[in-house]
Motif scaffolding. Structure first.
Motif, mmCIF file in Angstrom:
data_model
loop_
_atom_site.group_PDB
_atom_site.id
_atom_site.type_symbol
_atom_site.label_atom_id
_atom_site.label_comp_id
_atom_site.label_asym_id
_atom_site.label_seq_id
_atom_site.Cartn_x
_atom_site.Cartn_y
_atom_site.Cartn_z
ATOM 1 N N TRP A 104 35.576 44.523 50.370
ATOM 2 C CA TRP A 104 35.477 45.689 51.250
ATOM 3 C C TRP A 104 36.634 45.803 52.240
ATOM 4 O O TRP A 104 37.078 46.900 52.565
ATOM 5 C CB TRP A 104 34.145 45.657 52.003
ATOM 6 C CG TRP A 104 34.012 44.501 52.980
ATOM 7 C CD1 TRP A 104 33.488 43.287 52.746
ATOM 8 C CD2 TRP A 104 34.438 44.493 54.344
ATOM 9 N NE1 TRP A 104 33.551 42.489 53.857
ATOM 10 C CE2 TRP A 104 34.124 43.210 54.866
ATOM 11 C CE3 TRP A 104 35.042 45.424 55.190
ATOM 12 C CZ2 TRP A 104 34.403 42.849 56.177
ATOM 13 C CZ3 TRP A 104 35.317 45.064 56.504
ATOM 14 C CH2 TRP A 104 35.007 43.785 56.983
ATOM 15 N N HIS A 105 37.149 44.651 52.707
ATOM 16 C CA HIS A 105 38.213 44.703 53.713
ATOM 17 C C HIS A 105 39.584 44.916 53.079
ATOM 18 O O HIS A 105 40.581 45.031 53.786
ATOM 19 C CB HIS A 105 38.232 43.428 54.564
ATOM 20 C CG HIS A 105 37.874 42.175 53.822
ATOM 21 N ND1 HIS A 105 38.365 41.871 52.586
ATOM 22 C CD2 HIS A 105 37.037 41.167 54.142
ATOM 23 C CE1 HIS A 105 37.870 40.714 52.180
ATOM 24 N NE2 HIS A 105 37.061 40.259 53.100
ATOM 25 N N GLU A 106 39.664 44.957 51.741
ATOM 26 C CA GLU A 106 40.938 45.214 51.061
ATOM 27 C C GLU A 106 40.966 46.571 50.373
ATOM 28 O O GLU A 106 42.031 47.153 50.172
ATOM 29 C CB GLU A 106 41.194 44.137 49.999
ATOM 30 C CG GLU A 106 41.313 42.737 50.541
ATOM 31 C CD GLU A 106 41.484 41.713 49.428
ATOM 32 O OE1 GLU A 106 41.749 40.545 49.755
ATOM 33 O OE2 GLU A 106 41.365 42.075 48.237
ATOM 34 N N THR A 107 39.803 47.093 50.017
ATOM 35 C CA THR A 107 39.717 48.306 49.204
ATOM 36 C C THR A 107 40.466 49.474 49.818
ATOM 37 O O THR A 107 41.113 50.258 49.098
ATOM 38 C CB THR A 107 38.242 48.695 48.994
ATOM 39 O OG1 THR A 107 37.549 47.593 48.383
ATOM 40 C CG2 THR A 107 38.120 49.924 48.107
ATOM 41 N N ALA A 108 40.422 49.612 51.118
ATOM 42 C CA ALA A 108 41.067 50.747 51.785
ATOM 43 C C ALA A 108 42.572 50.775 51.550
ATOM 44 O O ALA A 108 43.203 51.836 51.630
ATOM 45 C CB ALA A 108 40.776 50.697 53.285
ATOM 46 N N TYR A 109 43.159 49.620 51.236
ATOM 47 C CA TYR A 109 44.609 49.543 51.042
ATOM 48 C C TYR A 109 45.007 49.647 49.563
ATOM 49 O O TYR A 109 46.177 49.513 49.213
ATOM 50 C CB TYR A 109 45.129 48.235 51.632
ATOM 51 C CG TYR A 109 44.815 48.114 53.111
ATOM 52 C CD1 TYR A 109 45.609 48.743 54.059
ATOM 53 C CD2 TYR A 109 43.704 47.379 53.545
ATOM 54 C CE1 TYR A 109 45.302 48.648 55.417
ATOM 55 C CE2 TYR A 109 43.395 47.270 54.889
ATOM 56 C CZ TYR A 109 44.210 47.911 55.818
ATOM 57 O OH TYR A 109 43.904 47.813 57.161
#
Length: 368
Positions: A130-135
Motif C-alpha cells: 500500500w505504501h508503494e502503490t501510489a508511486y
C-alpha cells in the motif's frame, strides 16, 4: 536439537532440470512434474517413496497442495514456505530437519515456471504494497534500482562497474551450451542498452526464462546406498527483516550479513575452507552486494578484485530459474571438482545460503 547436530545429516541423492529458456506449450506445473519424475528416478526411487514435499511457485497460492495433487502423492510432511527466490535454499534446511525428526524419509524439493512463454516480462506476482502503490513501482526492478542508486551514492559505484558484472556473466554463458543469453556482447553494448529503471538498463536486469528444477533428499545414512555421489548438506542460515524495499534498514546491506555467518557456523566451516562461492546474480547489483556481505569485504571494496572478471570464474550462467534451479546446476557441474562450497542467494527480505559438502570423486578436489 542444536544447529550443529544436523550438520551432514541429509544429502541430495537425485536431481533434475528441464525446460530451460523457453518451454512452449507447457504450464508451470507440467514443467515441475517433469523434473519431479526425473529427480526421483535419478535417486533410484519410485514416486510412491516420496513422503515429504517442499515447493513454492509464483503461480500457485497453495503450491504443495497443487504439487501433491498433480503427482498423485500422499506425503506425511509438506511445506510451502515462500520467501521469494530464497525459498528453495530454505527448503533444504526444512527438509533436513523433517528427515532428522523422522517426519519423512524421502523429501522432494521442486519448482517450475513458464514465466517467459506465458508472459515474457519480469513482473512481481505478489500483492501490492500500500505504501508503494501510489508511486507505480515496477517490481522487482524498481527495488533493485533503488538499492543500486543508493550504493552508487554511498560508495561511488559506477555503471561501468555494473557493466563488468554483466560482461563477465556473458563471457561464461558463452562457454555453456545450456545458457539462454549467448553471443557477442561488449561493454559499450551494455552501457548503451535501453534504460529500464534508472540506473539499471536492460543489460543489468534479471533474465526472464522458463524452467524447472527438483531434487530429492534422504537421511545421510541412506544416501550412500542410493546414489554414487550424494551431496551432503552441512548447514544453512536465514535472516528476515522486512517485506517491502521501503522498510529495508539499509539499502546497501541485505540480510546476508547475518544469514551467511549463521550458515557457516552451522556447517562448522570458515570462509578459508570454501573451494567455491556461488552468488545468485539476478541483477548486476546482486553480485556486488552479496560478494561484499558474504565474503566479509568492506561494502565499497568489491571491485578491487572484480574489475578483471576474476570474481566470476567458475560461475555457470544459464537463465533466471531462481536459486531453485541454480543450486542444482551448481551441484551437477561442480561435483567432480569442489570439495566444499557455499551457495549464496539473496532477496531484499530473506537470504538463505546453504553450505553443502560433496563426496569427493578423487583424492583431492580442484577448487576454483
Amino acid at each position: 536439537m542444536s544447529a550443529h547436530n544436523i550438520r551432514g545429516k541429509s544429502a541430495i541423492v537425485g536431481m533434475a532440470i528441464a525446460g530451460i529458456g523457453e518451454a512452449h506449450g507447457f504450464s508451470a506445473m507440467e514443467l515441475l512434474g517433469q523434473v519431479a519424475v526425473a529427480a526421483v528416478a535419478d535417486a533410484g526411487l519410485k514416486m510412491q517413496d516420496i513422503d515429504g514435499v517442499f515447493a513454492a511457485t509464483s503461480s500457485h497460492a497453495f503450491p504443495t497442495m497443487s504439487v501433491v495433487e498433480y503427482l498423485g502423492l500422499r506425503p506425511r510432511y509438506f511445506d510451502g514456505t515462500n520467501v521469494g527466490g530464497s525459498s528453495f535454499e530454505l527448503h533444504l534446511l526444512q527438509a533436513t530437519l523433517a528427515l532428522e525428526a523422522g517426519l519423512c524419509d524421502a523429501a522432494l524439493v521442486c519448482y517450475g515456471s513458464n514465466q517467459r512463454t506465458a508472459g515474457g516480462r519480469l513482473v512481481s506476482m505478489s500483492e501490492p504494497q500500500w505504501h508503494e502503490t501510489a508511486y507505480n513501482p515496477r517490481h522487482p526492478i524498481t527495488a533493485y534500482a533503488l538499492a543500486t542508486a543508493r550504493h552508487m551514492h554511498e560508495y561511488g559505484t559506477t555503471r561501468e562497474q555494473l557493466a563488468d558484472v554483466a560482461l563477465a556473466a556473458r563471457g561464461w554463458a558463452n562457454l555453456n551450451p545450456e545458457a539462454f543469453a549467448r553471443g557477442p556482447l561488449s561493454k559499450d553494448d551494455i552501457l548503451s542498452s535501453r534504460m529500464i529503471s534508472d540506473p539499471l538498463s536492460k543489460a543489468d536486469c534479471c533474465l526472464v526464462t522458463d524452467g524447472a528444477a527438483a531434487c530429492v533428499l534422504t537421511r545421510a545414512d541412506r544416501a550412500k546406498d542410493l546414489h554414487a555421489k550424494p551431496v551432503y548438506f552441512l548447514g544453512g542460515g536465514a535472516a528476515n527483516y522486512h517485506r517491502s524495499i521501503v522498510a529495508m534498514p539499509d539499502l546497501t546491506t541485505t540480510a546476508a550479513v547475518d544469514s551467511g555467518p549463521r550458515a557457516l557456523e552451522m556447517a562448522g566451516v570458515a570462509l578459508k575452507d570454501l573451494d567455491l562461492a556461488m552468488l545468485y546474480d539476478a541483477f548486476t547489483i546482486n553480485t556486488i552486494q552479496i560478494t561484499a556481505e558474504d565474503l566479509y569485504l568492506n561494502a565499497g571494496d568489491w571491485y578491487t578484485f572484480g574489475d578483471d572478471g576474476s570474481t566470476y570464474q567458475g560461475t555457470f550462467a544459464v537463465g533466471n530459474l531462481g536459486p531453485s534451479a541454480t543450486k542444482l546446476i551448481y551441484v551437477r557441474q561442480i561435483i567432480p571438482d569442489a570439495e566444499t562450497l557455499a551457495s549464496l542467494s539473496s532477496g531484499f527480505s530473506v537470504h538463505v545460503p546453504p553450505v553443502v559438502k560433496y563426496k569427493k570423486r578423487q583424492e583431492n578436489g580442484a577448487g576454483i
